[in-house]
Motif scaffolding. Sequence first.
Motif, short mmCIF file in Angstrom:
data_model
loop_
_atom_site.label_atom_id
_atom_site.label_comp_id
_atom_site.label_asym_id
_atom_site.label_seq_id
_atom_site.Cartn_x
_atom_site.Cartn_y
_atom_site.Cartn_z
N LEU A 205 -2.18 3.66 11.12
CA LEU A 205 -2.77 2.39 11.47
C LEU A 205 -1.61 1.35 11.55
O LEU A 205 -1.91 0.36 12.31
CB LEU A 205 -3.83 2.09 10.45
CG LEU A 205 -5.22 2.46 10.59
CD1 LEU A 205 -6.13 2.14 9.44
CD2 LEU A 205 -5.76 2.01 11.91
N THR A 206 -0.99 1.16 10.44
CA THR A 206 0.22 0.30 10.39
C THR A 206 1.10 0.30 11.67
O THR A 206 1.14 -0.81 12.45
CB THR A 206 0.88 0.45 9.29
OG1 THR A 206 0.32 0.44 8.02
CG2 THR A 206 2.26 -0.67 9.02
N PHE A 207 1.42 1.42 12.14
CA PHE A 207 2.05 1.86 13.40
C PHE A 207 1.30 1.04 14.74
O PHE A 207 1.72 0.48 15.44
CB PHE A 207 2.29 3.00 13.48
CG PHE A 207 3.24 3.38 14.71
CD1 PHE A 207 4.75 3.02 14.73
CD2 PHE A 207 2.91 4.00 15.86
CE1 PHE A 207 5.30 3.32 15.63
CE2 PHE A 207 3.46 4.31 17.15
CZ PHE A 207 4.86 3.86 17.21
N ILE A 208 0.00 1.58 14.62
CA ILE A 208 -0.78 0.94 15.80
C ILE A 208 -0.86 -0.50 15.84
O ILE A 208 -0.85 -1.10 16.87
CB ILE A 208 -2.13 1.91 15.71
CG1 ILE A 208 -2.02 2.96 16.20
CG2 ILE A 208 -3.14 0.87 16.64
CD1 ILE A 208 -3.35 4.03 16.02
N LEU A 209 -0.90 -1.05 14.70
CA LEU A 209 -1.13 -2.54 14.62
C LEU A 209 0.05 -3.31 15.06
O LEU A 209 0.26 -4.26 15.70
CB LEU A 209 -1.46 -3.04 13.17
CG LEU A 209 -3.08 -2.92 12.90
CD1 LEU A 209 -3.13 -2.95 11.46
CD2 LEU A 209 -3.90 -3.73 13.63
N MET B 4 -7.56 5.14 1.02
CA MET B 4 -6.94 5.65 2.36
C MET B 4 -5.66 6.68 2.22
O MET B 4 -4.78 6.00 1.28
CB MET B 4 -6.51 4.75 3.36
CG MET B 4 -6.41 4.99 4.76
SD MET B 4 -5.70 3.47 5.76
CE MET B 4 -7.26 2.51 5.94
N SER B 5 -5.43 7.52 2.89
CA SER B 5 -4.32 8.59 2.57
C SER B 5 -3.09 7.89 3.35
O SER B 5 -3.22 6.97 4.22
CB SER B 5 -4.43 9.89 3.24
OG SER B 5 -4.69 9.76 4.66
N TRP B 6 -1.90 8.11 2.55
CA TRP B 6 -0.67 7.58 3.48
C TRP B 6 -0.40 7.86 4.74
O TRP B 6 -0.18 6.92 5.35
CB TRP B 6 0.39 8.09 2.31
CG TRP B 6 1.78 8.01 2.93
CD1 TRP B 6 2.76 8.87 3.33
CD2 TRP B 6 2.38 6.52 3.22
NE1 TRP B 6 3.61 8.19 3.82
CE2 TRP B 6 3.58 6.67 3.89
CE3 TRP B 6 1.95 5.04 2.99
CZ2 TRP B 6 4.45 5.74 4.24
CZ3 TRP B 6 2.63 4.30 3.36
CH2 TRP B 6 3.99 4.47 3.98
#
Length: 122
Positions: A9-13, A1-3
Amino acid sequence: MSWPRFAGLTFILALLTLALPPQAAQQTDRVTGLARNGDWQLVQANCTECHSALLITQNSGNRGVWQSRIAWMQETQGMAQLDPDVEESILGYLEENYGPRQSARRAPLPAHLLPENPWSQP
Ligand code: HEC
């Protein structure tokens, strides 16, 4: 997965985690499902030895109903007598958290909505 994707995704989680009500996980005990109010741990300690707490959380009733259930278990199911103070606290907890429910049983249908009884005598 690209940075950038990973960061997105981390932000959405993180946002999803923040959106959850903070005490949602604490209102009922994760293991027993009992409402985490007042003397719930007395119920956990005295009432989950023989059966799951689900039997408790699925039931409802006023204090007298709960008292008669306990008496029934003592008379017929080998349940030990409870210390009177403990029983008082347990009954208080049960009536407060699992009191009579309106939704437990629907109201009977009015007679005019019932089908004709084929066996009724003329
Ligand atoms: C000594 C074992 C024992 C203990 C301790 C015990 N129970 Fe039970 N209980 C039973 C048995 C056996 C049944 C019947 C289970 C069945 O029908 O499958 C039962 C059934 C029940 C039911 C269902 C009654 C019904 O009308 O269907 C409820 C509610 C319940 N127990 C609540 C409690 C509560 C509250 C406590 C603690 C104060 C408790 N039990 C402690 C053995 C116990």
